[in-house]
Design a protein around this motif. Structure first.
Motif, PDB file in Angstrom:
ATOM      1  N   LYS A  75      -0.824  10.014 -27.760  1.00 28.85           N
ATOM      2  CA  LYS A  75      -0.456   8.932 -28.661  1.00 28.85           C
ATOM      3  C   LYS A  75      -1.654   7.992 -28.782  1.00 28.85           C
ATOM      4  N   GLY A  76      -1.994   7.604 -29.995  1.00 28.34           N
ATOM      5  CA  GLY A  76      -3.185   6.814 -30.227  1.00 28.34           C
ATOM      6  C   GLY A  76      -2.971   5.325 -30.047  1.00 28.34           C
ATOM      7  N   PRO A  77      -3.952   4.532 -30.476  1.00 21.70           N
ATOM      8  CA  PRO A  77      -3.860   3.068 -30.357  1.00 21.70           C
ATOM      9  C   PRO A  77      -2.577   2.537 -30.998  1.00 21.70           C
ATOM     10  N   GLY A  78      -1.942   1.598 -30.298  1.00 22.01           N
ATOM     11  CA  GLY A  78      -0.732   0.980 -30.812  1.00 22.01           C
ATOM     12  C   GLY A  78       0.542   1.746 -30.531  1.00 22.01           C
ATOM     13  N   GLU A  79       0.453   2.904 -29.869  1.00 23.02           N
ATOM     14  CA  GLU A  79       1.624   3.693 -29.523  1.00 23.02           C
ATOM     15  C   GLU A  79       1.784   3.749 -28.008  1.00 23.02           C
ATOM     16  N   TRP A  80       3.011   3.851 -27.545  1.00 22.14           N
ATOM     17  CA  TRP A  80       3.271   3.942 -26.111  1.00 22.14           C
ATOM     18  C   TRP A  80       3.050   5.361 -25.617  1.00 22.14           C
ATOM     19  N   ASN A  81       2.254   5.481 -24.559  1.00 26.12           N
ATOM     20  CA  ASN A  81       2.054   6.725 -23.835  1.00 26.12           C
ATOM     21  C   ASN A  81       2.753   6.633 -22.485  1.00 26.12           C
ATOM     22  N   LYS A  82       3.130   7.786 -21.956  1.00 26.93           N
ATOM     23  CA  LYS A  82       3.730   7.843 -20.625  1.00 26.93           C
ATOM     24  C   LYS A  82       2.755   8.502 -19.657  1.00 26.93           C
ATOM     25  N   GLY A  83       2.342   7.739 -18.654  1.00 24.33           N
ATOM     26  CA  GLY A  83       1.462   8.265 -17.622  1.00 24.33           C
ATOM     27  C   GLY A  83       2.231   8.531 -16.349  1.00 24.33           C
ATOM     28  N   ARG A  84       1.678   9.414 -15.537  1.00 18.16           N
ATOM     29  CA  ARG A  84       2.321   9.717 -14.247  1.00 18.16           C
ATOM     30  C   ARG A  84       1.269  10.268 -13.290  1.00 18.16           C
ATOM     31  N   VAL A  85       1.317   9.796 -12.046  1.00 21.81           N
ATOM     32  CA  VAL A  85       0.452  10.295 -10.984  1.00 21.81           C
ATOM     33  C   VAL A  85       1.341  10.666  -9.801  1.00 21.81           C
ATOM     34  N   VAL A  86       1.228  11.911  -9.359  1.00 16.81           N
ATOM     35  CA  VAL A  86       1.992  12.358  -8.200  1.00 16.81           C
ATOM     36  C   VAL A  86       1.011  12.720  -7.084  1.00 16.81           C
ATOM     37  N   LYS A 125       0.848  -1.181   0.000  1.00 17.40           N
ATOM     38  CA  LYS A 125       0.000   0.000   0.000  1.00 17.40           C
ATOM     39  C   LYS A 125       0.893   1.244   0.000  1.00 17.40           C
ATOM     40  N   PHE A 126       0.359   2.320  -0.565  1.00 12.37           N
ATOM     41  CA  PHE A 126       1.133   3.541  -0.699  1.00 12.37           C
ATOM     42  C   PHE A 126       0.315   4.737  -0.241  1.00 12.37           C
ATOM     43  N   SER A 127       1.016   5.744   0.253  1.00  8.86           N
ATOM     44  CA  SER A 127       0.374   6.965   0.723  1.00  8.86           C
ATOM     45  C   SER A 127       0.732   8.130  -0.191  1.00  8.86           C
ATOM     46  N   ALA A 128       1.838   8.822   0.082  1.00 10.80           N
ATOM     47  CA  ALA A 128       2.322   9.874  -0.820  1.00 10.80           C
ATOM     48  C   ALA A 128       3.376   9.266  -1.734  1.00 10.80           C
ATOM     49  N   PHE A 129       3.267   9.525  -3.036  1.00  7.11           N
ATOM     50  CA  PHE A 129       4.155   8.832  -3.981  1.00  7.11           C
ATOM     51  C   PHE A 129       4.208   9.547  -5.321  1.00  7.11           C
ATOM     52  N   ASP A 130       5.202   9.191  -6.092  1.00  2.45           N
ATOM     53  CA  ASP A 130       5.338   9.591  -7.493  1.00  2.45           C
ATOM     54  C   ASP A 130       5.350   8.298  -8.297  1.00  2.45           C
ATOM     55  N   LEU A 131       4.322   8.081  -9.087  1.00  2.66           N
ATOM     56  CA  LEU A 131       4.137   6.844  -9.856  1.00  2.66           C
ATOM     57  C   LEU A 131       4.218   7.158 -11.345  1.00  2.66           C
ATOM     58  N   ALA A 132       5.080   6.444 -12.059  1.00  3.76           N
ATOM     59  CA  ALA A 132       5.188   6.617 -13.507  1.00  3.76           C
ATOM     60  C   ALA A 132       5.015   5.270 -14.188  1.00  3.76           C
ATOM     61  N   PHE A 133       4.428   5.275 -15.378  1.00  2.00           N
ATOM     62  CA  PHE A 133       4.148   4.025 -16.095  1.00  2.00           C
ATOM     63  C   PHE A 133       3.962   4.323 -17.571  1.00  2.00           C
ATOM     64  N   ASP A 134       4.373   3.378 -18.407  1.00  2.00           N
ATOM     65  CA  ASP A 134       4.100   3.439 -19.842  1.00  2.00           C
ATOM     66  C   ASP A 134       2.933   2.513 -20.144  1.00  2.00           C
ATOM     67  N   PHE A 135       2.047   2.955 -21.038  1.00  2.00           N
ATOM     68  CA  PHE A 135       0.909   2.110 -21.404  1.00  2.00           C
ATOM     69  C   PHE A 135       0.602   2.237 -22.892  1.00  2.00           C
ATOM     70  N   LYS A 136       0.068   1.175 -23.432  1.00  2.00           N
ATOM     71  CA  LYS A 136      -0.318   1.128 -24.846  1.00  2.00           C
ATOM     72  C   LYS A 136      -1.663   0.432 -24.954  1.00  2.00           C
ATOM     73  N   PHE A 137      -2.622   1.056 -25.635  1.00  2.00           N
ATOM     74  CA  PHE A 137      -3.961   0.466 -25.748  1.00  2.00           C
ATOM     75  C   PHE A 137      -4.286   0.147 -27.201  1.00  2.00           C
ATOM     76  N   THR A 138      -5.191  -0.784 -27.369  1.00  2.00           N
ATOM     77  CA  THR A 138      -5.660  -1.170 -28.697  1.00  2.00           C
ATOM     78  C   THR A 138      -6.848  -0.301 -29.095  1.00  2.00           C
ATOM     79  N   GLU A 139      -7.276  -0.401 -30.333  1.00  2.00           N
ATOM     80  CA  GLU A 139      -8.400   0.414 -30.804  1.00  2.00           C
ATOM     81  C   GLU A 139      -9.651   0.152 -29.976  1.00  2.00           C
ATOM     82  N   GLY A 140     -10.266   1.238 -29.522  1.00  2.00           N
ATOM     83  CA  GLY A 140     -11.511   1.143 -28.765  1.00  2.00           C
ATOM     84  C   GLY A 140     -11.349   0.666 -27.336  1.00  2.00           C
ATOM     85  N   ALA A 141     -10.130   0.620 -26.829  1.00  2.00           N
ATOM     86  CA  ALA A 141      -9.886   0.020 -25.514  1.00  2.00           C
ATOM     87  C   ALA A 141     -10.246   0.955 -24.363  1.00  2.00           C
TER      88      ALA A 141
END
Length: 467
Positions: A387-398, A310-326
């Motif tokens: 970035k659209g379907p099939g491309e890597w996006n960079k997400g981040r939540v602080v 479990k986490f309280s205060a944090f800096d979270l980063a992640f790469d994600f890629k979705f398919t069409e209509g996802a």
């Protein structure tokens, strides 16, 4: 008396000799350091350089390269005739008009056959941005991938560049790492291996308004080191952008970053309502964590996964890629205590194909679109950073210790709010979450990756605890 004077004189000679020795040692050190530098600009003419890409003109005057803006022509670059691999580059740059965007190409590329033989410069560019956006020192991939390091990632550096004054740039390109400084301020840190060699270039940006024609951009004291390089360490809390695969730099490790997904297995994760990881649906292959497509329903086929911690205060980063209509999401402050059916409850960074999934038009005023705080706050996105379907996006939540929260998409801040504030609670009261008491205000919770029946991939999931 004579003896006392002699003693005083001897002491004075001793002090003087120490000072002379110190000055001599200092001079030797400085001369040794200066000898490592190669002047790329001789202060007299443009030998070793050539102008390409557009029709803007350059001249040398009083030891300064001056670039003149020209209307209705593409970006113009003054590039070195020689290519460079690993280097440390320093120069001074001055801009006098807000229309005069500029930049410095580092390992730049030039294709003379592009654009029907008119030529095209592309690759890594260190920005000189006089606009209120103030992204000077950020890294832009010219004519290719766009922004790699917008200065939303390092807001403290936005004040480094001084309009109408000489600004000192330092650029290190060593191995797959590029770091930048302006006037001694740490600015950008990028790990990327697309180009290992290329030219140095000075930009005069294209302009559309003829009234801005003739505005000047100035460059001087352009010098480079190419051998026995001694990189300058970053000291501050600078976010690192990496296009690698599930790896952290030593700098990140020293600042408390760690991987939440190791790229090899699912250690540290489990099914949302079970103690073990789902037996099917979620896979790890070639460093990528994938939830495969099923029927498009919410957490009914294979189920969500959550961190065991479990986490309280944090800096979270992640790469994600979705398919069409996802449709999917990354949730935080997930307590697993609501007893609901379907996906576990938590604050959600929405992952969605806005163009094709109906959820984008539901909710209120677009608050279910990509990178939004789902059903609460719409992400303020510029389409060029999506970035659209099939491309890597960079997400981040602080999530800061004082409950301020920020969402980022591809380096740009798109959402900000304060957990537990009156404004936040008013939004919750109008949302689907109003049935849960103090929704999203738990002191800690799990991080969740959602199964919404569509194929979505994740990599480079990293986190830093904030104190």
């Amino acid at each position: 008396m004579k003896t006392q004077n002699m003693k005083k004189n001897n002491f004075a000679y001793f002090i003087l000799s120490i000072l002379l020795m110190a000055f001599s040692c200092k001079s030797k050190i400085e001369n040794k350091q200066d000898s490592k530098w190669i002047k790329l600009f001789n202060g007299e003419n443009l030998d070793g350089w050539k102008a390409v890409g557009g029709a803007a003109e350059f001249e040398v005057k009083d030891g300064v390269i001056i670039g003149y803006a020209k209307a209705n022509t593409p970006n113009t670059f003054l590039i070195t005739e020689q290519d460079y691999t690993d280097f440390i580059l320093e120069l001074e740059l001055k801009i006098e008009d807000l229309s005069s965007n500029s930049g410095v190409m580092a390992r730049g590329q030039y294709d003379p056959a592009a654009r029907d033989g008119k030529g095209l410069v592309f690759g890594y560019q260190i920005e000189a941005d006089p606009s209120p956006r103030a992204w000077s020192g950020g890294l832009y991939d010219e004519a290719r991938r766009g922004w790699l390091y917008p200065l939303d990632l390092n807001p403290a550096a936005k004040s480094a560049f001084k309009m109408g004054e000489w600004n000192h740039y330092r650029i290190e390109a060593i191995g797959n790492t590029i770091k930048t400084w302006i006037n001694g301020q740490e600015v950008a840190y990028v790990v990327d291996d697309m180009d290992s060699k290329g030219h140095i270039g000075l930009q005069v940006h294209s302009i559309n308004n003829p009234e801005d024609e003739g505005n000047k951009t100035y460059f001087r004291n352009v010098r480079i080191q190419t051998e026995n390089l001694e990189p300058k360490p970053f000291i501050g809390e600078v976010f690192v952008v990496s296009t690698g695969l599930n790896e952290l730099t030593d700098f990140e490790k020293s600042k408390g970053w760690r991987l939440l997904f190791n790229g090899v297995n699912t250690d540290g994760w489990k099914a949302a309502y079970k103690e073990e990881f789902p037996s099917e649906g979620w896979t790890v292959q070639d460093g990528i964590l994938t939830i495969k497509a099923s029927d498009g329903s919410e957490s009914m086929s294979y189920g969500d996964i959550v961190t065991t911690e479990k986490f309280s205060a944090f800096d979270l980063a992640f790469d994600f890629k979705f398919t069409e209509g996802a449709n999917s999401g990354v949730k935080y402050f997930v307590t697993l205590s609501e007893g609901n059916t379907g996906s576990a409850i938590g604050l959600e960074y929405q992952i969605l194909d806005d163009e094709r999934h109906p959820d984008a038009k539901m909710g209120r005023e677009g608050n279910r679109t990509l990178a939004s705080l789902y059903d609460l706050i719409k992400a303020n996105k510029n389409p060029r950073f999506v970035k659209g379907p099939g491309e890597w996006n960079k997400g981040r939540v602080v999530v800061y210790p004082d409950n301020r929260v920020e969402h980022y998409l591809n380096g740009v801040k798109v959402v900000e709010y304060v957990r537990g504030s009156d404004d936040y609670r008013a939004l919750v009261a109008e949302s689907k979450y109003k049935i849960w008491d103090k929704f999203g205000e738990a002191p800690e919770g799990h991080i969740l990756l959602q199964d919404h029946g569509d194929e979505v991939q994740f990599k480079n999931i990293k986190i830093k605890t904030l104190q």
